[in-house]
Design a protein around this motif. Structure first.
Motif, mmCIF file in Angstrom:
data_model
loop_
_atom_site.group_PDB
_atom_site.id
_atom_site.type_symbol
_atom_site.label_atom_id
_atom_site.label_comp_id
_atom_site.label_asym_id
_atom_site.label_seq_id
_atom_site.Cartn_x
_atom_site.Cartn_y
_atom_site.Cartn_z
ATOM 1 N N VAL A 262 0.859 -1.190 0.000
ATOM 2 C CA VAL A 262 0.000 0.000 0.000
ATOM 3 C C VAL A 262 0.890 1.232 0.000
ATOM 4 O O VAL A 262 1.580 1.526 0.972
ATOM 5 C CB VAL A 262 -0.939 0.019 1.218
ATOM 6 C CG1 VAL A 262 -1.826 1.267 1.184
ATOM 7 C CG2 VAL A 262 -1.797 -1.240 1.254
ATOM 8 N N LYS B 298 -3.307 5.645 -3.485
ATOM 9 C CA LYS B 298 -4.446 6.559 -3.481
ATOM 10 C C LYS B 298 -4.300 7.692 -4.492
ATOM 11 O O LYS B 298 -5.292 8.296 -4.898
ATOM 12 C CB LYS B 298 -4.659 7.135 -2.089
ATOM 13 C CG LYS B 298 -3.536 8.015 -1.580
ATOM 14 C CD LYS B 298 -3.839 8.522 -0.178
ATOM 15 C CE LYS B 298 -2.713 9.406 0.357
ATOM 16 N NZ LYS B 298 -2.992 9.862 1.743
ATOM 17 N N VAL C 281 -7.399 3.114 0.763
ATOM 18 C CA VAL C 281 -7.620 2.048 1.739
ATOM 19 C C VAL C 281 -8.552 2.539 2.839
ATOM 20 O O VAL C 281 -8.363 3.628 3.395
ATOM 21 C CB VAL C 281 -6.281 1.587 2.335
ATOM 22 C CG1 VAL C 281 -6.501 0.638 3.518
ATOM 23 C CG2 VAL C 281 -5.431 0.912 1.263
ATOM 24 N N VAL D 164 -8.342 -2.789 7.136
ATOM 25 C CA VAL D 164 -7.500 -3.985 7.002
ATOM 26 C C VAL D 164 -7.987 -5.024 8.001
ATOM 27 O O VAL D 164 -8.126 -4.723 9.195
ATOM 28 C CB VAL D 164 -6.016 -3.672 7.263
ATOM 29 C CG1 VAL D 164 -5.187 -4.956 7.199
ATOM 30 C CG2 VAL D 164 -5.481 -2.654 6.267
ATOM 31 N N VAL E 47 -7.478 -6.237 2.487
ATOM 32 C CA VAL E 47 -7.379 -4.781 2.455
ATOM 33 C C VAL E 47 -8.666 -4.255 1.831
ATOM 34 O O VAL E 47 -8.987 -4.576 0.679
ATOM 35 C CB VAL E 47 -6.159 -4.312 1.644
ATOM 36 C CG1 VAL E 47 -6.101 -2.785 1.603
ATOM 37 C CG2 VAL E 47 -4.872 -4.866 2.242
ATOM 38 N N THR F 95 -10.920 -1.319 0.310
ATOM 39 C CA THR F 95 -10.769 -0.038 -0.380
ATOM 40 C C THR F 95 -12.138 0.442 -0.836
ATOM 41 O O THR F 95 -13.129 -0.303 -0.785
ATOM 42 C CB THR F 95 -9.845 -0.147 -1.609
ATOM 43 O OG1 THR F 95 -10.543 -0.799 -2.679
ATOM 44 C CG2 THR F 95 -8.572 -0.930 -1.273
ATOM 45 N N ASP G 32 -12.545 -5.210 -2.114
ATOM 46 C CA ASP G 32 -11.577 -5.857 -1.237
ATOM 47 C C ASP G 32 -10.464 -6.521 -2.041
ATOM 48 O O ASP G 32 -10.687 -7.018 -3.159
ATOM 49 C CB ASP G 32 -12.261 -6.922 -0.374
ATOM 50 C CG ASP G 32 -13.280 -6.333 0.587
ATOM 51 O OD1 ASP G 32 -13.277 -5.095 0.746
ATOM 52 O OD2 ASP G 32 -14.056 -7.108 1.164
ATOM 53 N N VAL H 145 -2.825 2.061 6.649
ATOM 54 C CA VAL H 145 -2.559 0.688 7.089
ATOM 55 C C VAL H 145 -2.194 0.672 8.570
ATOM 56 O O VAL H 145 -2.720 -0.148 9.345
ATOM 57 C CB VAL H 145 -1.434 0.065 6.243
ATOM 58 C CG1 VAL H 145 -1.021 -1.296 6.810
ATOM 59 C CG2 VAL H 145 -1.874 -0.078 4.795
#
Length: 470
Positions: A12, A37, A128, A131, A140, A142, A146, A162
């Motif tokens: 990530v 992102k 994200v 978790v 994870v 988002t 997933d 995270v």
């Protein structure tokens, strides 16, 4: 196969740390997904700018230094701190006895191209949101759905989603508020680069990118503004005049930003099958230019261990990541903190004493060696256990091999290299390395994992435990 079956590691964050890690894993045959992102375009804005000697060695072990040099930058064999205090990087025992001043986006470009060529899958504009861990797998979450893998590594910066999702704290404090970054041209640049000035309650750092652009970092104790306030050219010029007595004829910056310098470190870099690296694990002031470098070396340490465990090595190998890298993060925070606090000291008496003491101290070889080793990363070593050879955990210097190649070329592809110093016709070229009766196993990150007298059984045991099925 479904994505859940295909992906072994999710990274990530597609900054330098995440890109190096993902590229290493993919080259080792691991199926990697990178979630970022930001959009797919590589930003032309850059916070980091210094690539130190040890990081250049890490890139050399991946065949990337020529590509990075081709993008431009300036190589500095000396750094000038507080006037007469000179750090002589030219004395480093390395193929790269200097610091390369180049924008972070150049580093990202060569690492992205390598990762893409190795088959890394990227998902951009992917934020994200959570978790979860269960049954040896990590999910994870988002905004777009997933994604599942065996391991997840958060390389998503100081505001790591995270880290927050797995509940790892990030204790620390802000060292300086309202620091300013800018890239601009100078009509009358300083005689030395980088240049550090501190006077009148202001602290400034100026470095040459080698393309006519100069990075300026400025702080003025008398003019503190909120982090979301836009940076004005007048603010920067005022700080420069206070710190140096001149604004060097600075043009309107190409870009600028405001930030606060924090000192923070996660108490642990791991939550079961989730790891942290880079700024997600530690952050500090820009003094010394060690941030990006430390993150890249986190990645180099973790990548080969993840790949090895996924290929059958002892899972306890992953415990050594935090054990080796957390102390390095602590040391970087201490070094950077000392530099920034000395620079920001507003006492005129303290500044006079500082300049005299540092200037004198840096004339001693032992002090030079310690300072250059710390800043460049060359002297980083990992502790060795009881009964292990003293060379275990030390950086392996690049040497010529019997086939005409170099050690760091042989490390490419994430390989272990066994150097046999017991016979002149062994792996080391007798013309460049005298036989010393020792065998060394060099890990993929360029550190000595095992050393001792010729003992093939011990070498095999080490590789069985640490290398997995390569």
């Amino acid at each position: 196969m479904s994505e859940q079956q295909q992906t072994e590691v999710i990274v990530v964050g597609a900054g330098p740390t995440g890109l190096l890690l993902a590229g290493d894993l993919a080259e080792a045959g691991v199926r990697v997904l990178v979630l970022e992102k930001r959009g797919a375009a590589i930003s032309n804005l850059s916070r980091a700018f210094a690539v130190h000697a040890r990081t250049l060695e890490v890139l050399d072990a991946r065949g990337l230094t020529d590509d990075l040099f081709a993008l431009g930058g300036s190589r500095l064999g000396e750094l000038f701190l507080f006037g007469s205090a000179k750090v002589k990087l030219s004395g480093l025992d390395s193929r790269f006895p200097y610091v390369l001043m180049t924008p972070q986006y150049h580093v990202e470009r060569v690492l992205r191209e390598r990762a893409e060529a190795a088959g890394v899958e990227f998902r951009f504009d992917c934020k994200v949101t959570g978790v979860d861990q269960a049954d040896g797998r990590v999910t994870v979450r988002t905004e777009d759905g997933d994604h599942c893998a065996t391991y997840v590594v958060g390389t998503d910066g100081v505001r790591s989603s995270v880290r927050e999702a797995v509940g790892i704290p990030f204790p620390g404090e802000a060292v300086l508020e309202s620091m300013m970054l800018a890239d601009a041209e100078l009509d009358a640049p300083p005689a030395h680069s980088p240049a550090v000035g501190s006077a009148g309650g202001a602290f400034c750092f100026i470095a040459d990118f080698g393309d006519g652009t100069w990075r300026v970092i400025a702080w003025n104790a008398a003019d503190q503004r909120s982090e979301d306030a836009p940076v004005t050219t007048a603010e920067i010029r005022t700080a420069l005049k206070l710190a140096f007595g001149t604004d060097f004829g600075m043009h309107e910056p190409r870009w600028s930003s405001r930030f606060h310098a924090d000192e923070r470190q996660a108490p642990t870099y791991r939550a079961r099958n989730v790891f942290l690296a880079g700024d997600a694990a530690h952050c500090h002031s820009p003094a010394g230019g060690m941030g990006m470098n430390t993150g890249l070396q986190d990645a180099a340490n973790l990548s080969w261990k993840l790949a090895a465990v996924l290929r059958g090595a002892d899972a306890a190998l992953l415990d050594t990541y935090e054990g080796e890298r957390h102390p390095v993060g602590e040391a970087v925070l201490r070094t950077s903190g000392r530099i920034i606090r000395v620079a920001a000291n507003k006492s005129k008496v303290a500044k006079v004493v500082r300049g005299a003491v540092l200037g004198t101290a840096m004339r001693f070889d032992a002090v030079q060696h310690k300072v250059t080793g710390q800043i460049s990363g060359i002297d980083v070593r990992y502790g060795h256990g009881h009964g292990e050879h003293p060379l275990t955990g030390t950086r392996a210097a690049d040497v010529a091999l019997a086939d005409g190649s170099r050690l760091y070329e042989a490390l490419r592809g994430g390989r272990f290299v066994v150097l046999d110093g017991t016979e002149p016709t062994g792996a080391l070229d007798a013309a460049t390395a005298e036989p010393d009766g020792l065998t060394r196993v060099v890990r993929p990150d360029g550190y000595i994992g095992w050393a001792g007298t010729d003992d093939p059984a011990a070498v095999r045991d080490y590789l069985d435990t640490h290398a997995g099925k390569h």
